[in-house]
Scaffold this active site. Structure first.
Site, PDB file in Angstrom:
ATOM      1  N   SER A   1      25.926  38.278  36.017  1.00 50.68           N
ATOM      2  CA  SER A   1      25.726  37.079  36.825  1.00 50.68           C
ATOM      3  C   SER A   1      24.284  36.580  36.770  1.00 50.68           C
ATOM      4  O   SER A   1      23.760  36.372  35.689  1.00 50.68           O
ATOM      5  CB  SER A   1      26.190  37.373  38.251  1.00 50.68           C
ATOM      6  OG  SER A   1      26.537  36.188  38.878  1.00 50.68           O
TER       7      SER A   1
ATOM      8  N   LYS B   1      21.865  36.114  33.339  1.00 45.83           N
ATOM      9  CA  LYS B   1      20.911  35.071  32.912  1.00 45.83           C
ATOM     10  C   LYS B   1      19.592  35.782  32.571  1.00 45.83           C
ATOM     11  O   LYS B   1      18.938  35.503  31.566  1.00 45.83           O
ATOM     12  CB  LYS B   1      20.666  34.053  34.037  1.00 45.83           C
ATOM     13  CG  LYS B   1      21.927  33.435  34.676  1.00 45.83           C
ATOM     14  CD  LYS B   1      21.554  32.425  35.773  1.00 45.83           C
ATOM     15  CE  LYS B   1      22.550  32.294  36.923  1.00 45.83           C
ATOM     16  NZ  LYS B   1      23.865  31.825  36.646  1.00 45.83           N
TER      17      LYS B   1
ATOM     18  N   TRP C   1      33.780  29.457  38.117  1.00 43.37           N
ATOM     19  CA  TRP C   1      32.428  29.043  38.510  1.00 43.37           C
ATOM     20  C   TRP C   1      31.442  29.215  37.340  1.00 43.37           C
ATOM     21  O   TRP C   1      30.536  28.423  37.139  1.00 43.37           O
ATOM     22  CB  TRP C   1      32.022  29.897  39.714  1.00 43.37           C
ATOM     23  CG  TRP C   1      30.714  29.632  40.367  1.00 43.37           C
ATOM     24  CD1 TRP C   1      29.663  30.498  40.462  1.00 43.37           C
ATOM     25  CD2 TRP C   1      30.315  28.456  41.065  1.00 43.37           C
ATOM     26  NE1 TRP C   1      28.642  29.936  41.170  1.00 43.37           N
ATOM     27  CE2 TRP C   1      29.012  28.668  41.559  1.00 43.37           C
ATOM     28  CE3 TRP C   1      30.944  27.227  41.331  1.00 43.37           C
ATOM     29  CZ2 TRP C   1      28.304  27.713  42.291  1.00 43.37           C
ATOM     30  CZ3 TRP C   1      30.239  26.274  42.064  1.00 43.37           C
ATOM     31  CH2 TRP C   1      28.932  26.525  42.524  1.00 43.37           C
TER      32      TRP C   1
ATOM     33  N   HIS D   1      34.923  37.811  38.930  1.00 44.40           N
ATOM     34  CA  HIS D   1      33.496  37.900  38.626  1.00 44.40           C
ATOM     35  C   HIS D   1      32.976  39.295  38.990  1.00 44.40           C
ATOM     36  O   HIS D   1      32.803  39.603  40.169  1.00 44.40           O
ATOM     37  CB  HIS D   1      32.835  36.829  39.512  1.00 44.40           C
ATOM     38  CG  HIS D   1      31.373  36.670  39.338  1.00 44.40           C
ATOM     39  ND1 HIS D   1      30.826  36.104  38.212  1.00 44.40           N
ATOM     40  CD2 HIS D   1      30.337  36.973  40.162  1.00 44.40           C
ATOM     41  CE1 HIS D   1      29.508  36.054  38.362  1.00 44.40           C
ATOM     42  NE2 HIS D   1      29.188  36.582  39.532  1.00 44.40           N
TER      43      HIS D   1
HETATM   44  C1  GTR Z   1      26.098  32.493  42.429  1.00 46.41           C
HETATM   45  C2  GTR Z   1      25.390  31.586  41.469  1.00 46.41           C
HETATM   46  C3  GTR Z   1      25.744  31.971  40.072  1.00 46.41           C
HETATM   47  C4  GTR Z   1      25.596  33.454  39.843  1.00 46.41           C
HETATM   48  C5  GTR Z   1      25.989  34.283  41.052  1.00 46.41           C
HETATM   49  C6  GTR Z   1      25.529  35.730  41.078  1.00 46.41           C
HETATM   50  O1  GTR Z   1      26.033  32.142  43.728  1.00 46.41           O
HETATM   51  O2  GTR Z   1      25.794  30.286  41.763  1.00 46.41           O
HETATM   52  O3  GTR Z   1      24.987  31.224  39.139  1.00 46.41           O
HETATM   53  O4  GTR Z   1      24.315  33.742  39.424  1.00 46.41           O
HETATM   54  O5  GTR Z   1      25.536  33.757  42.228  1.00 46.41           O
HETATM   55  O6  GTR Z   1      24.453  36.044  40.610  1.00 46.41           O
HETATM   56  O7  GTR Z   1      26.269  36.537  41.615  1.00 46.41           O
END
Ligand code: GTR
Length: 392
Positions: free
Chosen positions: A231, A235, A320, A371
């Site tokens: 997540s 990045k 998402w 996720h």
């Molecule tokens: C979310 C964000 C995503 C992702 C995620 C995470 O809220 O919008 O881009 O990075 O968090 O890191 O769990």
């Protein structure tokens, strides 16, 4: 009441404070991806050397000045202290070591790293390095064993794994909530105005400091370091691999917007939403852009891993993060891997949930489910690493 509030808070990023995310494939705009092989002066990159010497630095510069910010060199006073070691964990399978990374001579700025490595290793172990989502000062630092960090499984396959909490390097908070206790505030004190960098850059810088430690540890193989992240930390993994060529492989797990998802698809989370929700992840220049005008797309970020092996992974319910956009990213780094004669994806359209396309130097898979990172994800990454990094 508490539960209602909690639900609203959870949903806030989804609505992006008023700016909606698109989940309708028919509303994905027509777009052309900026060409990775065209230099800023319009000339074409023709070979690997020109990529490495000319185009790669241009793309790295774009992500540095326009998205995540630069990273300082390693600090002068950097040193490491072993603060604990369990000689036998998981029934004798592994050794668990705790390292304090001291960023300055006075040891005012430190963070802790937890390392597991196989006890009966015959030669230095290849190592996964990634940050985790635990809170700062949590006693159980990174003992997120089980699902996200399946230590037994990893050790059994002959890999080491090192992790630290992201908040111990740079707190994951908006500027107005910052207590000034991260590495960015420290650098700002030392060199006012010199560095404009985001929390994501700061985390990646911290991961590079863990790599510095690995280079000093005889049990660990610094020529086979793999940066991994889930997540926001996915990045971060991509950005770390882009900046630090010591990493031999990069794994982006469900990294989504500003990670491996193609921005121009404007599907799921988008620039507007992410920029408002997480201002500390970006530099001020980022706010000049919308989903269609960033000078390159996220395949540019992913291509900075080339020619090293790159694994991009999605999850079917994680819309998402736009699985299809992540597949397209993995697919569209091919022109760069071609320059090195490296094989990329075989699929010509996004594969089905549950499938993998990872027989080359670029891998993509989409797990059925939500996720997260699961042992089955690790199994795929380790298999891919073994083949690509020639680990016996
Ligand atoms: C979310 C964000 C995503 C992702 C995620 C995470 O809220 O919008 O881009 O990075 O968090 O890191 O769990």
């Amino acid at each position: 009441m508490k539960r209602v509030l909690f639900t609203i808070l959870l949903l806030l990023p989804l609505v992006g404070f008023g700016q909606e995310a698109n989940y309708d494939e028919s509303k994905v705009p027509e777009f052309t991806l900026p060409d990775l092989l065209t230099l800023n002066n319009g000339q074409k990159v023709k070979n690997a050397k020109q990529w490495m010497e000319l185009r790669r630095p241009e793309i790295l510069e774009i992500f540095t000045t326009e998205m995540f910010g630069g990273r300082p060199e390693k600090p002068e006073g950097l040193h490491f202290k072993q603060i604990g070691q369990d000689e036998e964990v998981y029934g004798g399978l592994g050794i668990r070591r705790r390292i304090q990374v001291c960023l300055d001579n006075e040891e005012k700025h430190t963070f802790e790293v937890l390392i597991h490595f196989p006890k009966n290793h015959k030669r230095p172990c290849p190592i996964f390095i990634g940050l985790n989502f635990k809170d700062k000062n949590d006693e159980t630092i990174a003992l997120e064993s089980g699902r996200r960090w399946p230590y037994e499984l990893i050790l059994n396959e002959g890999f080491a794994v090192a992790t630290a909490t992201r908040n111990s390097i740079e707190p994951d908070v908006r500027p107005e909530e910052s207590k000034g206790d991260g590495v960015r505030a420290w650098y700002e004190q030392m060199y006012p105005g010199k560095y404009v960098w985001s929390a994501i850059s700061a985390w990646s810088w911290g991961i590079s400091r863990i790599a510095d430690y690995v280079e000093t540890a005889k049990e660990l193989d610094a020529s086979r370091m793999i940066v991994i992240g889930h997540s926001r930390l996915g990045k971060t993994a991509l950005w770390t691999g882009a900046n630090d060529l010591r990493f031999a492989m990069v794994v982006s797990n469900n990294s989504g917007c500003c990670g491996a998802a193609i921005t121009r698809r404007a599907f799921g989370e988008n620039f507007g939403i992410i920029g408002r929700s997480f201002p500390h992840w970006f530099v001020p220049n980022f706010y000049k852009y919308n989903d269609s005008n960033f000078p390159v797309d996220q395949n540019g970020l992913a291509a900075l891993t080339a020619p090293r092996p790159l694994y991009i992974a999605s999850a079917s319910q994680d819309l998402w993060a736009d699985p299809k956009g992540e597949w397209l990213c993995a697919k569209s780094v091919q022109s760069v891997y071609d320059l090195f004669g490296k094989k990329g994806l075989e699929s010509s359209e996004c594969i089905k949930p549950g499938e993998r396309d990872d027989s080359g130097a670029v891998g993509y898979k989409i797990r059925i489910g939500e996720h997260n990172v699961y042992p089955e994800d690790w199994i795929a990454y380790m298999k891919f690493a073994k083949r690509n990094l020639k680990i016996k």
